[in-house]
Scaffold this active site. Structure first.
Site, short mmCIF file in Angstrom:
data_model
loop_
_atom_site.label_atom_id
_atom_site.label_comp_id
_atom_site.label_asym_id
_atom_site.label_seq_id
_atom_site.Cartn_x
_atom_site.Cartn_y
_atom_site.Cartn_z
CB CYS A 1 -2.87 -20.79 -11.62
SG CYS A 1 -2.96 -22.46 -11.00
CB SER B 1 4.55 0.08 7.91
OG SER B 1 3.72 0.48 6.93
CB SER C 1 4.16 4.92 1.38
OG SER C 1 3.68 3.96 1.68
CG HIS D 1 0.14 3.54 3.98
ND1 HIS D 1 -0.93 2.85 4.43
CD2 HIS D 1 1.38 2.54 4.34
CE1 HIS D 1 -0.41 1.62 4.92
NE2 HIS D 1 0.79 1.51 4.84
CB CYS E 1 -1.99 -25.60 -8.85
SG CYS E 1 -0.50 -25.12 -9.71
NE ARG F 1 4.32 -3.92 10.56
CZ ARG F 1 3.56 -5.22 10.77
NH1 ARG F 1 4.07 -6.00 11.55
NH2 ARG F 1 2.24 -5.26 10.53
CB ILE G 1 13.05 1.78 6.17
CG1 ILE G 1 14.26 2.70 6.29
CG2 ILE G 1 12.08 2.43 5.26
CD1 ILE G 1 14.06 4.18 6.65
CB CYS H 1 2.15 -20.70 -14.81
SG CYS H 1 1.15 -20.12 -13.29
CB ILE I 1 -0.91 0.08 1.08
CG1 ILE I 1 -1.86 -1.19 1.27
CG2 ILE I 1 -2.08 1.39 1.43
CD1 ILE I 1 -2.35 -1.50 2.62
C1 LIG Z 1 4.42 -7.13 7.32
C2 LIG Z 1 4.63 -5.72 6.79
C3 LIG Z 1 3.76 -4.87 5.77
C4 LIG Z 1 4.04 -3.63 5.36
N1 LIG Z 1 3.20 -2.96 4.56
C5 LIG Z 1 3.59 -1.85 4.10
C6 LIG Z 1 2.55 -1.13 3.13
O1 LIG Z 1 1.80 -1.34 3.01
N2 LIG Z 1 3.23 0.16 2.60
C7 LIG Z 1 4.29 0.64 3.18
O2 LIG Z 1 4.68 1.80 2.82
N3 LIG Z 1 5.12 0.08 3.81
C8 LIG Z 1 5.10 -1.19 4.21
N4 LIG Z 1 5.60 -2.01 5.00
C9 LIG Z 1 7.03 -1.55 5.07
C10 LIG Z 1 7.93 -1.83 3.93
O3 LIG Z 1 7.81 -2.99 3.53
C11 LIG Z 1 9.56 -1.58 4.43
O4 LIG Z 1 9.58 -0.15 4.96
C12 LIG Z 1 10.51 -1.75 3.29
O5 LIG Z 1 10.27 -2.72 2.45
C13 LIG Z 1 11.88 -1.81 3.67
O6 LIG Z 1 12.72 -1.69 2.55
P1 LIG Z 1 14.30 -2.03 2.67
O7 LIG Z 1 14.78 -1.65 1.63
O8 LIG Z 1 14.69 -0.75 3.97
O9 LIG Z 1 14.44 -3.42 3.54
P2 LIG Z 1 14.61 -4.87 2.78
O10 LIG Z 1 13.43 -5.04 1.74
O11 LIG Z 1 14.46 -5.80 4.11
O12 LIG Z 1 15.86 -4.85 2.24
C14 LIG Z 1 17.23 -5.10 2.63
C15 LIG Z 1 17.99 -5.61 1.91
O13 LIG Z 1 19.52 -5.57 2.32
C16 LIG Z 1 19.99 -6.81 2.37
N5 LIG Z 1 21.18 -7.27 3.30
C17 LIG Z 1 20.88 -7.30 4.34
N6 LIG Z 1 22.25 -7.41 4.97
C18 LIG Z 1 23.14 -7.32 4.20
C19 LIG Z 1 24.50 -7.19 4.07
N7 LIG Z 1 25.24 -7.52 5.31
N8 LIG Z 1 25.02 -6.93 2.61
C20 LIG Z 1 24.24 -6.75 1.84
N9 LIG Z 1 23.10 -6.87 1.76
C21 LIG Z 1 22.64 -6.97 3.00
C22 LIG Z 1 18.95 -8.02 2.24
O14 LIG Z 1 19.20 -8.94 1.56
C23 LIG Z 1 17.80 -7.23 1.82
O15 LIG Z 1 17.73 -7.38 0.36
C24 LIG Z 1 5.67 -3.25 5.63
C25 LIG Z 1 6.32 -4.04 6.21
C26 LIG Z 1 6.00 -5.16 6.67
C27 LIG Z 1 6.93 -6.26 7.18
#
Ligand SMILES: Cc1cc2nc3c(=O)[nH]c(=O)nc-3n(C[C@H](O)[C@H](O)[C@H](O)COP(=O)(O)OP(=O)(O)OC[C@H]3O[C@@H](n4cnc5c(N)ncnc54)[C@H](O)[C@@H]3O)c2cc1C
Length: 478
Positions: free
Chosen positions: A398, A335, A339, A51, A433, A310, A333, A396, A49
């Site tokens: 489905c 939720s 967004s 937001h 499936c 999270r 980072i 696929c 989403i």
């Molecule tokens: C259940 C849930 C629902 C959510 N719903 C929403 C929503 O609807 N709307 C919204 O705005 N936000 C939502 N969020 C929040 C959102 O998903 C996150 O804020 C966002 O995905 C974070 O992105 P990121 O790139 O910081 O982390 P991640 O996607 O976790 O990426 C981190 C990356 O770092 C890599 N990494 C880790 N350690 C190392 C290392 N030492 N060396 C190299 N790479 C490494 C990992 O492999 C990974 O690929 C939700 C989160 C959750 C868990």
């Protein structure tokens, strides 16, 4: 030795947006992840989403970047050729919910959110057909949207790679040394240099931080479990429908996806270590919560359970640029990180440019979306099959994905994919499936393409082999 302006660690949505934003500004960037693909963390298992921004506490980074990011998404979606559902969202409640909904509306207006409106039962019924009889009021946020978070992350990385960005996967960095002319980065096998480091590693943030000599950032984890319903349940909710929130969570919602499914979730369970198991108690919590909000739910149509985590540090995002060290860290980072991600990326880019990085004009190469036969007219499909008969060969059943589409993705991805990687790009094995029908063919197509044994095709990392030899006496025989 290869030298980059910026090395970005972490290929989730945040790292991908930063990578793409900087690359399109003409900076020489490399995206590094320890996983075998992009988007293996929270960015692949969230609610998808965008937001509106009424939920974030006032005067926080969350509020600022959420509201800005929300406005940026439609144009980025158009540029990447990715679908975006401009459906709005609802927070609903019973006859006693008006006070909380008004508080959310006021907070939203303070945060700069436009197009917020409180609806009574008759207004809600014009939007949604399956609301429980106890639902009396709702906050309608017209600017909320839905996207596929993993498609977006993949598309951003593809766009950046087409425009000069580079990627290093399976890269387990073990040394980062500051030298006179930048950072020397190594995993013990391959070394490279970068002037700036951006750490967007979510749960792995301290692994990179410690190599740069930074103190550990305290992290906490909250797991969210989901259930995904079959496509024939599409329409149960026409937009994200949230219950009135509690202090800790936005609550368990009902939501459509841009691909035509409905899901319920997430739960919010504090956990000690990062893990994504699903539990019976999680599913039961989802069922109880959803039934208070939505009628006509058939839980027998659940086709998949999954969870995301999270990663938090305190109540707000933690974004800090250590200018002396040329080191940016983007942590906690949670939720609404999805967004907020495009606006965070703009902020990082502007900070680096102010510090002295030179923007250069590039000759922009647009990213072409994957072929999707379901979006073609009969004539277009027939022409395509005449050119390449693989587009007439359904693998696929489905999700109606053809061998031609799979080969197209294998061809354009510059690293070896897993079956899960194909699934996130094309939805193969994601349907009713869940792969029972198409897995053997998918594995065969991938093995032929990579010219390897079927046993070498993995589900995720190297540990997750799918095919094995059955010995006499069964697979467990010595
Ligand atoms: C259940 C849930 C629902 C959510 N719903 C929403 C929503 O609807 N709307 C919204 O705005 N936000 C939502 N969020 C929040 C959102 O998903 C996150 O804020 C966002 O995905 C974070 O992105 P990121 O790139 O910081 O982390 P991640 O996607 O976790 O990426 C981190 C990356 O770092 C890599 N990494 C880790 N350690 C190392 C290392 N030492 N060396 C190299 N790479 C490494 C990992 O492999 C990974 O690929 C939700 C989160 C959750 C868990």
């Amino acid at each position: 030795m290869q030298k980059y302006d910026v090395a970005i660690f972490g290929a989730g949505i945040v790292g991908a947006f930063i990578f793409d934003t900087l690359t399109l500004k003409g900076l020489k960037c490399v995206l590094i992840d320890k996983g075998e693909d992009v988007c293996l963390g929270a960015s692949k298992a969230n609610s998808g989403i965008i937001h509106a921004g009424y939920d974030c506490a006032r005067d926080t980074l969350k509020a600022k970047f959420n509201v800005l990011g929300n406005k940026m998404y439609p144009e980025i979606a158009k540029r990447l050729g990715e679908p975006i559902g401009e459906c709005g969202s609802l927070v609903v409640g019973d006859k006693d919910s008006l006070l909380i909904l008004t508080e959310l509306l006021n907070r939203g207006m303070y945060n700069g959110v436009k197009n917020l409106e409180i609806l009574d039962r008759s207004g809600l019924e014009k939007l949604e057909k399956n609301l429980n009889k106890n639902i009396a009021y709702g906050l309608y946020a017209k600017d909320a949207k839905i996207i596929s978070p993993y498609h977006f992350t993949i598309a951003l990385v593809e766009e950046s790679l087409l425009n000069g960005g580079e990627i290093k996967l399976n890269y387990n960095v073990n040394s980062i040394q500051r030298q006179n002319d930048g950072y020397l980065i190594s995993d013990g096998k391959e070394n490279f240099m970068a002037n700036y480091i951006v750490n967007a590693c979510a749960e792995g943030v301290n692994e990179i931080g410690s190599l740069v000599g930074e103190p550990a950032i305290p992290l906490t984890y909250t797991k969210g479990e989901y259930v995904l319903l079959d496509k024939d349940e599409f329409g149960l909710a026409c937009r994200p429908i949230f219950p009135t929130p509690t202090k800790n969570s936005k609550g368990i919602l009902a939501c459509p996806t841009v691909n035509g499914n409905t899901f319920f979730g997430p739960t919010a369970e504090d956990i000690k270590e990062y893990e994504t198991s699903v539990t019976l108690s999680g599913i039961n919590k989802i069922k109880t919560s959803i039934l208070k909000m939505i009628d006509n739910v058939n839980f027998k149509r659940i086709i998949k359970l999954y969870a995301g985590v999270r990663v938090k540090t305190g109540d707000d995002f933690y974004i800090n640029f250590n200018e002396n060290k040329n080191y940016f860290v983007i942590a906690g980072i949670c939720s609404p990180g999805l967004s907020a991600a495009p606006a965070i990326a703009e902020y990082v880019a502007n900070s680096l440019i102010e510090k002295g990085l030179q923007v250069k004009a590039i000759k922009f190469t647009p990213r072409r979306p994957y072929t999707n036969i379901l979006k073609l007219s009969n004539q277009e499909l027939s022409n395509l099959i005449k050119k390449d008969k693989n587009y007439g060969d359904i693998v696929c059943n489905c999700e109606k994905v053809t061998k031609g589409e799979i080969l197209e993705v294998l061809n354009r991805t510059p690293f070896k994919l897993t079956t899960d990687g194909i699934k996130r790009r094309l939805r193969v094995t994601m349907g009713r499936c869940q792969g029972s029908f198409c897995y053997p063919r998918l594995i065969k197509i991938m093995a032929d393409y990579y010219n390897c044994d079927e046993k070498e095709i993995c589900f995720r990392g190297k540990e997750s082999l799918i095919v094995c030899d059955i010995k006499e006496g069964g697979i467990y025989a010595e």
